[in-house]
Design a protein around this motif. Structure first.
Motif, PDB file in Angstrom:
ATOM      1  N   ALA A   1      49.679  36.170  39.543  1.00  0.00           N
ATOM      2  CA  ALA A   1      49.298  36.896  40.753  1.00  0.00           C
ATOM      3  C   ALA A   1      49.677  38.364  40.646  1.00  0.00           C
ATOM      4  O   ALA A   1      48.871  39.245  40.965  1.00  0.00           O
ATOM      5  CB  ALA A   1      49.952  36.265  41.968  1.00  0.00           C
ATOM      6  N   SER A   2      50.889  38.667  40.173  1.00  0.00           N
ATOM      7  CA  SER A   2      51.278  40.079  40.157  1.00  0.00           C
ATOM      8  C   SER A   2      50.550  40.850  39.063  1.00  0.00           C
ATOM      9  O   SER A   2      50.178  42.002  39.265  1.00  0.00           O
ATOM     10  CB  SER A   2      52.793  40.240  40.031  1.00  0.00           C
ATOM     11  N   ILE A   3      50.294  40.214  37.930  1.00  0.00           N
ATOM     12  CA  ILE A   3      49.568  40.920  36.871  1.00  0.00           C
ATOM     13  C   ILE A   3      48.134  41.210  37.326  1.00  0.00           C
ATOM     14  O   ILE A   3      47.649  42.339  37.211  1.00  0.00           O
ATOM     15  CB  ILE A   3      49.561  40.099  35.559  1.00  0.00           C
ATOM     16  N   LEU A   4      47.478  40.210  37.901  1.00  0.00           N
ATOM     17  CA  LEU A   4      46.088  40.405  38.341  1.00  0.00           C
ATOM     18  C   LEU A   4      45.980  41.437  39.458  1.00  0.00           C
ATOM     19  O   LEU A   4      45.053  42.247  39.478  1.00  0.00           O
ATOM     20  CB  LEU A   4      45.478  39.075  38.803  1.00  0.00           C
ATOM     21  N   SER A   5      46.942  41.422  40.410  1.00  0.00           N
ATOM     22  CA  SER A   5      46.813  42.373  41.520  1.00  0.00           C
ATOM     23  C   SER A   5      47.027  43.809  41.028  1.00  0.00           C
ATOM     24  O   SER A   5      46.353  44.738  41.466  1.00  0.00           O
ATOM     25  CB  SER A   5      47.755  42.026  42.666  1.00  0.00           C
ATOM     26  N   ASN A   6      47.950  43.994  40.071  1.00  0.00           N
ATOM     27  CA  ASN A   6      48.132  45.340  39.520  1.00  0.00           C
ATOM     28  C   ASN A   6      46.908  45.793  38.736  1.00  0.00           C
ATOM     29  O   ASN A   6      46.480  46.941  38.840  1.00  0.00           O
ATOM     30  CB  ASN A   6      49.372  45.377  38.610  1.00  0.00           C
ATOM     31  N   LEU A   7      46.331  44.884  37.953  1.00  0.00           N
ATOM     32  CA  LEU A   7      45.157  45.240  37.164  1.00  0.00           C
ATOM     33  C   LEU A   7      43.970  45.572  38.056  1.00  0.00           C
ATOM     34  O   LEU A   7      43.224  46.517  37.801  1.00  0.00           O
ATOM     35  CB  LEU A   7      44.778  44.090  36.225  1.00  0.00           C
ATOM     36  N   SER A   8      43.819  44.797  39.155  1.00  0.00           N
ATOM     37  CA  SER A   8      42.666  45.035  40.019  1.00  0.00           C
ATOM     38  C   SER A   8      42.810  46.377  40.742  1.00  0.00           C
ATOM     39  O   SER A   8      41.838  47.123  40.886  1.00  0.00           O
ATOM     40  CB  SER A   8      42.512  43.849  40.979  1.00  0.00           C
ATOM     41  N   GLY A   9      44.044  46.714  41.145  1.00  0.00           N
ATOM     42  CA  GLY A   9      44.270  48.033  41.741  1.00  0.00           C
ATOM     43  C   GLY A   9      44.005  49.139  40.738  1.00  0.00           C
ATOM     44  O   GLY A   9      43.386  50.161  41.055  1.00  0.00           O
ATOM     45  N   ALA A  10      44.441  48.918  39.489  1.00  0.00           N
ATOM     46  CA  ALA A  10      44.257  49.937  38.450  1.00  0.00           C
ATOM     47  C   ALA A  10      42.773  50.160  38.164  1.00  0.00           C
ATOM     48  O   ALA A  10      42.345  51.296  37.928  1.00  0.00           O
ATOM     49  CB  ALA A  10      44.980  49.526  37.175  1.00  0.00           C
ATOM     50  N   ALA A  11      41.972  49.084  38.212  1.00  0.00           N
ATOM     51  CA  ALA A  11      40.530  49.212  37.945  1.00  0.00           C
ATOM     52  C   ALA A  11      39.884  50.124  38.984  1.00  0.00           C
ATOM     53  O   ALA A  11      39.114  51.027  38.649  1.00  0.00           O
ATOM     54  CB  ALA A  11      39.865  47.837  37.956  1.00  0.00           C
ATOM     55  N   VAL A  12      40.245  49.907  40.269  1.00  0.00           N
ATOM     56  CA  VAL A  12      39.694  50.765  41.317  1.00  0.00           C
ATOM     57  C   VAL A  12      40.197  52.191  41.136  1.00  0.00           C
ATOM     58  O   VAL A  12      39.438  53.161  41.271  1.00  0.00           O
ATOM     59  CB  VAL A  12      40.078  50.232  42.710  1.00  0.00           C
ATOM     60  N   GLY A  13      41.465  52.340  40.793  1.00  0.00           N
ATOM     61  CA  GLY A  13      42.045  53.662  40.559  1.00  0.00           C
ATOM     62  C   GLY A  13      41.323  54.407  39.447  1.00  0.00           C
ATOM     63  O   GLY A  13      41.023  55.597  39.564  1.00  0.00           O
ATOM     64  N   LEU A  14      41.023  53.687  38.363  1.00  0.00           N
ATOM     65  CA  LEU A  14      40.317  54.315  37.237  1.00  0.00           C
ATOM     66  C   LEU A  14      38.925  54.767  37.662  1.00  0.00           C
ATOM     67  O   LEU A  14      38.492  55.863  37.314  1.00  0.00           O
ATOM     68  CB  LEU A  14      40.195  53.322  36.076  1.00  0.00           C
ATOM     69  N   LEU A  15      38.243  53.918  38.431  1.00  0.00           N
ATOM     70  CA  LEU A  15      36.893  54.257  38.893  1.00  0.00           C
ATOM     71  C   LEU A  15      36.928  55.513  39.770  1.00  0.00           C
ATOM     72  O   LEU A  15      36.154  56.455  39.572  1.00  0.00           O
ATOM     73  CB  LEU A  15      36.300  53.085  39.673  1.00  0.00           C
ATOM     74  N   LEU A  16      37.858  55.535  40.738  1.00  0.00           N
ATOM     75  CA  LEU A  16      37.955  56.690  41.639  1.00  0.00           C
ATOM     76  C   LEU A  16      38.353  57.943  40.863  1.00  0.00           C
ATOM     77  O   LEU A  16      37.813  59.020  41.084  1.00  0.00           O
ATOM     78  CB  LEU A  16      38.967  56.411  42.751  1.00  0.00           C
ATOM     79  N   SER A  17      39.321  57.811  39.921  1.00  0.00           N
ATOM     80  CA  SER A  17      39.733  58.967  39.123  1.00  0.00           C
ATOM     81  C   SER A  17      38.560  59.508  38.329  1.00  0.00           C
ATOM     82  O   SER A  17      38.356  60.725  38.250  1.00  0.00           O
ATOM     83  CB  SER A  17      40.843  58.602  38.134  1.00  0.00           C
ATOM     84  N   ALA A  18      37.793  58.600  37.727  1.00  0.00           N
ATOM     85  CA  ALA A  18      36.656  59.038  36.913  1.00  0.00           C
ATOM     86  C   ALA A  18      35.630  59.760  37.783  1.00  0.00           C
ATOM     87  O   ALA A  18      35.129  60.827  37.412  1.00  0.00           O
ATOM     88  CB  ALA A  18      36.013  57.846  36.220  1.00  0.00           C
ATOM     89  N   ALA A  19      35.347  59.202  38.975  1.00  0.00           N
ATOM     90  CA  ALA A  19      34.341  59.806  39.851  1.00  0.00           C
ATOM     91  C   ALA A  19      34.807  61.192  40.327  1.00  0.00           C
ATOM     92  O   ALA A  19      34.087  62.187  40.213  1.00  0.00           O
ATOM     93  CB  ALA A  19      34.074  58.899  41.040  1.00  0.00           C
ATOM     94  N   LEU A  20      36.052  61.253  40.809  1.00  0.00           N
ATOM     95  CA  LEU A  20      36.583  62.514  41.327  1.00  0.00           C
ATOM     96  C   LEU A  20      36.762  63.517  40.191  1.00  0.00           C
ATOM     97  O   LEU A  20      36.484  64.714  40.335  1.00  0.00           O
ATOM     98  CB  LEU A  20      37.916  62.229  42.024  1.00  0.00           C
ATOM     99  N   GLY A  21      37.205  63.028  39.030  1.00  0.00           N
ATOM    100  CA  GLY A  21      37.411  63.888  37.870  1.00  0.00           C
ATOM    101  C   GLY A  21      36.110  64.534  37.430  1.00  0.00           C
ATOM    102  O   GLY A  21      36.057  65.735  37.150  1.00  0.00           O
ATOM    103  N   THR A  22      35.037  63.727  37.384  1.00  0.00           N
ATOM    104  CA  THR A  22      33.732  64.258  36.978  1.00  0.00           C
ATOM    105  C   THR A  22      33.274  65.332  37.962  1.00  0.00           C
ATOM    106  O   THR A  22      32.793  66.399  37.565  1.00  0.00           O
ATOM    107  CB  THR A  22      32.680  63.123  36.943  1.00  0.00           C
ATOM    108  N   TRP A  23      33.457  65.028  39.236  1.00  0.00           N
ATOM    109  CA  TRP A  23      33.035  65.987  40.270  1.00  0.00           C
ATOM    110  C   TRP A  23      33.800  67.311  40.125  1.00  0.00           C
ATOM    111  O   TRP A  23      33.215  68.392  40.118  1.00  0.00           O
ATOM    112  CB  TRP A  23      33.309  65.370  41.647  1.00  0.00           C
ATOM    113  N   LEU A  24      35.116  67.224  39.942  1.00  0.00           N
ATOM    114  CA  LEU A  24      35.940  68.427  39.806  1.00  0.00           C
ATOM    115  C   LEU A  24      35.553  69.199  38.547  1.00  0.00           C
ATOM    116  O   LEU A  24      35.449  70.427  38.554  1.00  0.00           O
ATOM    117  CB  LEU A  24      37.423  68.041  39.735  1.00  0.00           C
ATOM    118  N   TRP A  25      35.330  68.484  37.457  1.00  0.00           N
ATOM    119  CA  TRP A  25      34.999  69.112  36.179  1.00  0.00           C
ATOM    120  C   TRP A  25      33.704  69.907  36.307  1.00  0.00           C
ATOM    121  O   TRP A  25      33.602  71.043  35.849  1.00  0.00           O
ATOM    122  CB  TRP A  25      34.872  68.029  35.103  1.00  0.00           C
ATOM    123  N   ARG A  26      32.717  69.313  36.961  1.00  0.00           N
ATOM    124  CA  ARG A  26      31.436  70.004  37.144  1.00  0.00           C
ATOM    125  C   ARG A  26      31.612  71.256  37.984  1.00  0.00           C
ATOM    126  O   ARG A  26      31.054  72.296  37.684  1.00  0.00           O
ATOM    127  CB  ARG A  26      30.436  69.083  37.823  1.00  0.00           C
TER     128      ARG A  26
END
Lengths: 194, 119
Positions: free
Chosen positions: A163-188
């Protein structure tokens, strides 16, 4: 926490699993991952039936997605009331959803599952085709259910660890997606200034 | 690179801060997942502890012992049905859950000891 929940899963069985996946697809905060993991664990010891648990979870999730989509469609007028700038963003998001929303719906079922309920509302509100939404929703929920109930079944003696490994991984997946989206926007935006 | 960062800091401060915050949080979650995996991959940390919410069948499965070992510890009383937790069984019989858990623990230990000395 794990103990109380496991106790509830044991007592109420399939109806609790179905209710949990249904509600979590509507953004109601229910510890659904833990419930599915416990269900898998109890199936491993033959207290519950693995396939019945998976079916209950899948039915709840698909119904929840449909309810979210229907609610989104019912209140789609709210999106049109947005101000000028927001409206333009919404229009672009709407066009994108209609053209390529399928894989987005699929991935937001399991890989980015915390985003799932909002994708349901938006898919309904933005007029994404029902058949397209439904097919990707069912496929995605199958993966979601298989991952969590399956993990509980396979690692039944390690409930808390899984449970704890999966919940951390699932949070990290969303974090990576948001970072990538925001990062791309800022970079442009920074590139435009040079 | 520095010029870009400076530009972002001046013109999109909120978005830049949000990006830093989300990226840092993501990193923390990834590190936690890795640490948990490491911690639990050590067999010493893997021995589950008997708890009241567990059922006899679950215990037998998780401890990898035949169901009879757990049943023996529960005594001669009628066998509990599926999905009855140790707490519920103790309550039905009017005994202390801790005593029931201790009895099962003893039975599990005895089974393990017998397994080690066996052929």
């Amino acid at each position: 926490m794990t103990g109380t929940l496991a106790d509830l899963v044991n007592q109420y069985g399939l109806s609790l699993i179905l209710a949990a996946t249904f509600l979590s697809c509507l953004a109601v905060p229910v510890p659904t991952s833990l419930i599915m993991i416990s269900a898998g664990a109890f199936s491993a010891g033959d207290d519950l039936n693995l396939w019945a648990c998976a079916a209950a979870a899948l039915v709840g999730a698909v119904l929840g997605d449909q309810a979210g989509y229907a609610l989104g469609r019912r209140f789609s007028g709210l999106l049109d009331r947005a101000g000028d700038r927001t409206a333009r963003t919404i229009d672009r998001a709407r066009a994108f959803t209609q053209r390529r929303g399928g894989p987005g719906v699929f991935l937001s079922r399991w890989l980015f599952s915390p985003l799932g309920p909002y994708v349901n509302y938006f898919a309904g509100g933005s007029g994404m085709a029902w058949a397209q939404f439904s097919v990707w929703s069912v496929l995605g929920e199958m993966v979601w259910v298989a991952v969590y109930v399956g993990a509980g079944y396979l690692f039944a003696d390690q409930l808390e660890a899984v449970a704890s490994i999966l919940s951390n991984l699932s949070g990290a997946a969303v974090g990576l997606l948001l970072s990538a989206a925001l990062g791309t926007w800022l970079w442009r935006h920074s590139a435009r200034s040079n | 690179m520095i010029r870009r960062l400076a530009h972002l800091w001046h013109h999109h401060r909120a978005a830049t801060l949000a990006f830093g915050l989300i990226a840092a949080l993501t990193l923390v979650l990834l590190i936690r997942a890795a640490l948990f995996t490491l911690y639990w991959s050590d067999p010493a940390h893997r021995d589950p502890k008997l708890q009241g919410w567990m059922t006899p069948r679950y215990v037998a499965h998780a401890w990898q012992v035949p169901p009879e070992v757990v049943r023996a510890a529960l005594g001669d009383a009628p066998l509990p049905g599926p999905r009855q937790s140790l707490d519920a069984i103790a309550q039905d019989r009017g005994v202390d859950p801790a005593a029931l858990i201790a009895a099962i623990e003893a039975s599990l230990d005895a089974h393990r000891a017998a397994g080690r000395s066996g052929p």
